[in-house]
Scaffold this motif. Structure first.
Motif, PDB file in Angstrom:
ATOM      1  N   GLU A 142       0.816  -1.203   0.000  1.00  0.00           N
ATOM      2  CA  GLU A 142       0.000   0.000   0.000  1.00  0.00           C
ATOM      3  C   GLU A 142       0.861   1.269   0.000  1.00  0.00           C
ATOM      4  O   GLU A 142       0.356   2.364  -0.228  1.00  0.00           O
ATOM      5  N   GLY A 143       2.147   1.133   0.318  1.00  0.00           N
ATOM      6  CA  GLY A 143       3.005   2.301   0.390  1.00  0.00           C
ATOM      7  C   GLY A 143       2.850   3.100   1.664  1.00  0.00           C
ATOM      8  O   GLY A 143       3.525   4.111   1.868  1.00  0.00           O
ATOM      9  N   ALA A 144       1.976   2.663   2.534  1.00  0.00           N
ATOM     10  CA  ALA A 144       1.697   3.371   3.795  1.00  0.00           C
ATOM     11  C   ALA A 144       0.978   2.408   4.732  1.00  0.00           C
ATOM     12  O   ALA A 144       0.337   1.457   4.278  1.00  0.00           O
ATOM     13  N   PRO A 145       1.076   2.657   6.035  1.00  0.00           N
ATOM     14  CA  PRO A 145       1.942   3.642   6.677  1.00  0.00           C
ATOM     15  C   PRO A 145       3.381   3.138   6.765  1.00  0.00           C
ATOM     16  O   PRO A 145       3.621   1.941   6.750  1.00  0.00           O
ATOM     17  N   LEU A 146       4.336   4.083   6.874  1.00  0.00           N
ATOM     18  CA  LEU A 146       5.752   3.719   6.926  1.00  0.00           C
ATOM     19  C   LEU A 146       6.384   3.906   8.301  1.00  0.00           C
ATOM     20  O   LEU A 146       7.480   3.410   8.538  1.00  0.00           O
ATOM     21  N   ALA A 147       5.727   4.608   9.199  1.00  0.00           N
ATOM     22  CA  ALA A 147       6.315   4.828  10.530  1.00  0.00           C
ATOM     23  C   ALA A 147       6.406   3.574  11.404  1.00  0.00           C
ATOM     24  O   ALA A 147       7.164   3.583  12.376  1.00  0.00           O
ATOM     25  N   PRO A 148       5.665   2.474  11.126  1.00  0.00           N
ATOM     26  CA  PRO A 148       5.678   1.334  12.056  1.00  0.00           C
ATOM     27  C   PRO A 148       7.050   0.760  12.396  1.00  0.00           C
ATOM     28  O   PRO A 148       7.266   0.327  13.530  1.00  0.00           O
ATOM     29  N   PHE A 149       7.992   0.733  11.452  1.00  0.00           N
ATOM     30  CA  PHE A 149       9.312   0.207  11.793  1.00  0.00           C
ATOM     31  C   PHE A 149       9.981   1.084  12.847  1.00  0.00           C
ATOM     32  O   PHE A 149      10.742   0.600  13.685  1.00  0.00           O
ATOM     33  N   ARG A 195       7.737  -4.520  27.158  1.00  0.00           N
ATOM     34  CA  ARG A 195       7.923  -5.974  27.100  1.00  0.00           C
ATOM     35  C   ARG A 195       6.688  -6.678  26.541  1.00  0.00           C
ATOM     36  O   ARG A 195       6.754  -7.849  26.177  1.00  0.00           O
ATOM     37  N   VAL A 196       5.565  -5.972  26.507  1.00  0.00           N
ATOM     38  CA  VAL A 196       4.308  -6.547  26.012  1.00  0.00           C
ATOM     39  C   VAL A 196       3.781  -5.636  24.904  1.00  0.00           C
ATOM     40  O   VAL A 196       4.240  -4.501  24.742  1.00  0.00           O
ATOM     41  N   PRO A 197       2.814  -6.120  24.120  1.00  0.00           N
ATOM     42  CA  PRO A 197       2.344  -5.331  22.982  1.00  0.00           C
ATOM     43  C   PRO A 197       1.849  -3.934  23.350  1.00  0.00           C
ATOM     44  O   PRO A 197       1.208  -3.721  24.378  1.00  0.00           O
ATOM     45  N   GLN A 198       2.197  -2.996  22.469  1.00  0.00           N
ATOM     46  CA  GLN A 198       1.775  -1.599  22.566  1.00  0.00           C
ATOM     47  C   GLN A 198       1.055  -1.240  21.266  1.00  0.00           C
ATOM     48  O   GLN A 198       1.237  -1.895  20.241  1.00  0.00           O
ATOM     49  N   ALA A 199       0.281  -0.173  21.299  1.00  0.00           N
ATOM     50  CA  ALA A 199      -0.300   0.368  20.072  1.00  0.00           C
ATOM     51  C   ALA A 199       0.040   1.847  19.991  1.00  0.00           C
ATOM     52  O   ALA A 199      -0.071   2.578  20.979  1.00  0.00           O
ATOM     53  N   PHE A 200       0.488   2.263  18.812  1.00  0.00           N
ATOM     54  CA  PHE A 200       0.756   3.671  18.536  1.00  0.00           C
ATOM     55  C   PHE A 200      -0.320   4.184  17.595  1.00  0.00           C
ATOM     56  O   PHE A 200      -0.621   3.549  16.579  1.00  0.00           O
ATOM     57  N   LEU A 201      -0.886   5.330  17.918  1.00  0.00           N
ATOM     58  CA  LEU A 201      -1.912   5.947  17.078  1.00  0.00           C
ATOM     59  C   LEU A 201      -1.435   7.329  16.667  1.00  0.00           C
ATOM     60  O   LEU A 201      -1.179   8.178  17.522  1.00  0.00           O
ATOM     61  N   VAL A 232       2.356  -3.145  17.978  1.00  0.00           N
ATOM     62  CA  VAL A 232       3.755  -3.556  18.079  1.00  0.00           C
ATOM     63  C   VAL A 232       3.903  -4.641  19.132  1.00  0.00           C
ATOM     64  O   VAL A 232       3.465  -4.467  20.272  1.00  0.00           O
ATOM     65  N   ASP A 233       4.529  -5.736  18.755  1.00  0.00           N
ATOM     66  CA  ASP A 233       4.930  -6.747  19.729  1.00  0.00           C
ATOM     67  C   ASP A 233       6.448  -6.693  19.845  1.00  0.00           C
ATOM     68  O   ASP A 233       7.165  -7.228  18.988  1.00  0.00           O
ATOM     69  N   PRO A 234       6.981  -6.046  20.891  1.00  0.00           N
ATOM     70  CA  PRO A 234       8.429  -5.863  21.003  1.00  0.00           C
ATOM     71  C   PRO A 234       9.183  -7.136  21.370  1.00  0.00           C
ATOM     72  O   PRO A 234      10.415  -7.112  21.466  1.00  0.00           O
ATOM     73  N   GLY A 235       8.477  -8.238  21.553  1.00  0.00           N
ATOM     74  CA  GLY A 235       9.137  -9.494  21.877  1.00  0.00           C
ATOM     75  C   GLY A 235       9.854 -10.119  20.696  1.00  0.00           C
ATOM     76  O   GLY A 235      10.679 -11.019  20.876  1.00  0.00           O
ATOM     77  N   PHE A 236       9.558  -9.656  19.488  1.00  0.00           N
ATOM     78  CA  PHE A 236      10.234 -10.174  18.298  1.00  0.00           C
ATOM     79  C   PHE A 236      11.593  -9.497  18.133  1.00  0.00           C
ATOM     80  O   PHE A 236      11.812  -8.373  18.585  1.00  0.00           O
ATOM     81  N   ALA A 237      12.494 -10.182  17.450  1.00  0.00           N
ATOM     82  CA  ALA A 237      13.856  -9.672  17.301  1.00  0.00           C
ATOM     83  C   ALA A 237      13.938  -8.538  16.292  1.00  0.00           C
ATOM     84  O   ALA A 237      14.765  -7.633  16.427  1.00  0.00           O
ATOM     85  N   HIS A 238      13.090  -8.583  15.256  1.00  0.00           N
ATOM     86  CA  HIS A 238      13.171  -7.600  14.180  1.00  0.00           C
ATOM     87  C   HIS A 238      11.769  -7.156  13.775  1.00  0.00           C
ATOM     88  O   HIS A 238      10.813  -7.941  13.854  1.00  0.00           O
ATOM     89  N   LEU A 242       4.546  -6.677  13.793  1.00  0.00           N
ATOM     90  CA  LEU A 242       3.826  -5.435  13.533  1.00  0.00           C
ATOM     91  C   LEU A 242       2.547  -5.699  12.738  1.00  0.00           C
ATOM     92  O   LEU A 242       2.506  -6.571  11.868  1.00  0.00           O
ATOM     93  N   LEU A 243       1.524  -4.923  13.049  1.00  0.00           N
ATOM     94  CA  LEU A 243       0.351  -4.805  12.197  1.00  0.00           C
ATOM     95  C   LEU A 243       0.014  -3.323  12.146  1.00  0.00           C
ATOM     96  O   LEU A 243      -0.105  -2.672  13.193  1.00  0.00           O
ATOM     97  N   ALA A 244      -0.115  -2.776  10.941  1.00  0.00           N
ATOM     98  CA  ALA A 244      -0.316  -1.338  10.814  1.00  0.00           C
ATOM     99  C   ALA A 244      -1.287  -1.026   9.690  1.00  0.00           C
ATOM    100  O   ALA A 244      -1.375  -1.767   8.706  1.00  0.00           O
ATOM    101  N   PHE A 245      -2.000   0.071   9.849  1.00  0.00           N
ATOM    102  CA  PHE A 245      -2.974   0.464   8.835  1.00  0.00           C
ATOM    103  C   PHE A 245      -3.518   1.856   9.134  1.00  0.00           C
ATOM    104  O   PHE A 245      -3.398   2.360  10.255  1.00  0.00           O
ATOM    105  N   ASP A 246      -4.115   2.463   8.121  1.00  0.00           N
ATOM    106  CA  ASP A 246      -4.825   3.717   8.309  1.00  0.00           C
ATOM    107  C   ASP A 246      -6.203   3.419   8.883  1.00  0.00           C
ATOM    108  O   ASP A 246      -6.936   2.576   8.347  1.00  0.00           O
ATOM    109  N   THR A 247      -6.547   4.130   9.956  1.00  0.00           N
ATOM    110  CA  THR A 247      -7.858   3.909  10.577  1.00  0.00           C
ATOM    111  C   THR A 247      -8.959   4.610   9.810  1.00  0.00           C
ATOM    112  O   THR A 247     -10.084   4.100   9.705  1.00  0.00           O
ATOM    113  N   GLY A 248      -8.686   5.786   9.288  1.00  0.00           N
ATOM    114  CA  GLY A 248      -9.685   6.594   8.614  1.00  0.00           C
ATOM    115  C   GLY A 248      -9.301   8.052   8.719  1.00  0.00           C
ATOM    116  O   GLY A 248      -8.213   8.391   9.192  1.00  0.00           O
TER     117      GLY A 248
END
Length: 374
Positions: A138-145, A157-163, A174-180, A187-193
């Motif tokens: 989709e080309g977006a969003p790109l900030a998740p990394f 240490r446990v999942p967070q959500a950034f809005l 974001v699940d920070p338990g993964f190495a990369h 990660l799961l990311a998307f435009d809400t609206g």
């Protein structure tokens, strides 16, 4: 530019001009593209009303005199603000999104990084989105990394959500338990609206103001629940994430509130933005510990209260965990520029729907031809 390796601290400068059309954010961070070592100086350069009009006139367009005029505004504004930073090794330049059709013509950001590289005498990474779209994303969003790096930076240490509540809303789980960040499930990311864009457009059109300062207008109005219900019937809300939007994908929303008073229209558009976030939270793979809010919308107490009333976790501005919500997107493109310079991916199937993790962009050096990466 020196070769960057794991753990090498580089002072990278990122710039972002968002869909709210308010101005240019610029911020320096120290990073190796994986770890955020520190946050440095930042600055903001607002667009004048005349400049905003030039940008508005080019929205949705791909070529022509209006697009050329918009690019000149973007390049001039960025050159002005970015020239004030010193000891910078690399610049990440996003440009101004004018049109975004990932399943159509692609994605279009006004402004040339090559021109900026010449003007600033520094290497510039730009055109961040095209490679992702070319490989089915989709080309977006790109900030998740960058959100992944921040979750680790704050010690999560446990999942967070950034809005991000900009012109359009973006949600990152974001699940920070993964190495990369490119790992499946990290990660799961998307435009809400739509978020601030319809509200800003309304108050600009009716009252000649840039935004609903402090949500004061919305606070004085009554929400039209029927408009919100029709809004949630939009096909976007029935698509599974990842997914993205153009700024004007909900253009009919302005007509929906045309007959309402100024206050009722602002309240209703604010409620629509909150409802989009609530619907988006339903797509998270699990409950996050908290919803950390960045972008201009976090300054709107009415919008924040509406979101908090409809989700099952604490809703906090990112400042509560020591981050800068005004500069996070600019910081993100500094971080992504370093990743691209190192040949690391900047998007993955869970963030944009791209077929496989991909990095890409264009690196322009002063006095050299642009070099496509990825």
């Amino acid at each position: 530019m020196r070769r960057i390796g794991t753990g090498d601290r580089i002072r990278a400068l990122g710039a972002m001009s968002g869909t709210s059309l308010d101005g240019v954010d610029a911020a320096v961070i120290e990073t190796d593209g994986e770890t955020v070592f520190g946050f440095c100086e930042s600055a903001y350069r607002p667009y004048s009303e005349a400049e905003r009009e030039v940008l508005r006139a080019a929205l949705g367009l791909w070529e022509g005199e209006a697009v050329e005029a918009a690019a000149e505004v973007v390049e001039t504004a960025h050159a002005e603000i970015l020239s004030g930073f010193e000891e910078i090794e690399l610049i990440g330049f996003h440009g101004q999104t004018l049109a975004h059709e990932p399943r159509g013509r692609g994605t279009h950001q006004a402004g040339s990084g090559a021109i900026l590289a010449e003007a600033l005498g520094r290497p510039v990474v730009w055109d961040f989105r095209s490679s992702d779209v070319r490989f089915g994303g989709e080309g977006a969003p790109l900030a998740p990394f960058y959100h992944f790096a921040l979750a680790r930076h704050i010690g999560a240490r446990v999942p967070q959500a950034f809005l991000n509540l900009g012109g359009v809303g973006n949600l990152t789980f974001v699940d920070p338990g993964f190495a990369h960040p490119q790992a499946e499930g990290a990660l799961l990311a998307f435009d809400t609206g739509p978020a601030n864009a319809p509200i800003n457009d309304l108050v600009q059109r009716r009252l000649g103001r840039a935004l609903d300062e402090g949500g004061a207008l919305a606070a004085a109005g009554e929400v039209d629940d029927a408009v919100v219900a029709r809004f949630l019937e939009h096909p976007h809300f029935y698509r599974m994430a990842p997914k993205s939007l153009d700024r004007d994908a909900f253009a009919t929303l302005a007509r929906e509130v045309e007959a309402l008073s100024d206050a009722a229209a602002a309240a209703t558009l604010t409620a629509c933005a909150a409802a989009a976030v609530m619907r988006g939270m339903e797509q998270c793979p699990g409950p996050p510990e908290r919803l950390l809010v960045t972008g201009g919308g976090r300054h709107n107490p009415v919008l924040m209260a509406m979101i908090a009333a409809g989700v099952d976790c604490p809703v906090l501005p990112v400042e509560e965990v020591g981050l800068d919500g005004d500069m996070m997107e600019a910081q993100a493109f500094a971080h992504l520029a370093v990743r691209i310079a190192r040949g690391l991916p900047t998007s993955a199937p869970g963030t944009t729907g791209v077929r496989a993790a991909v990095g890409g962009g264009t690196l322009s050096r002063p006095g050299e031809l642009a070099v496509a990466l990825g």
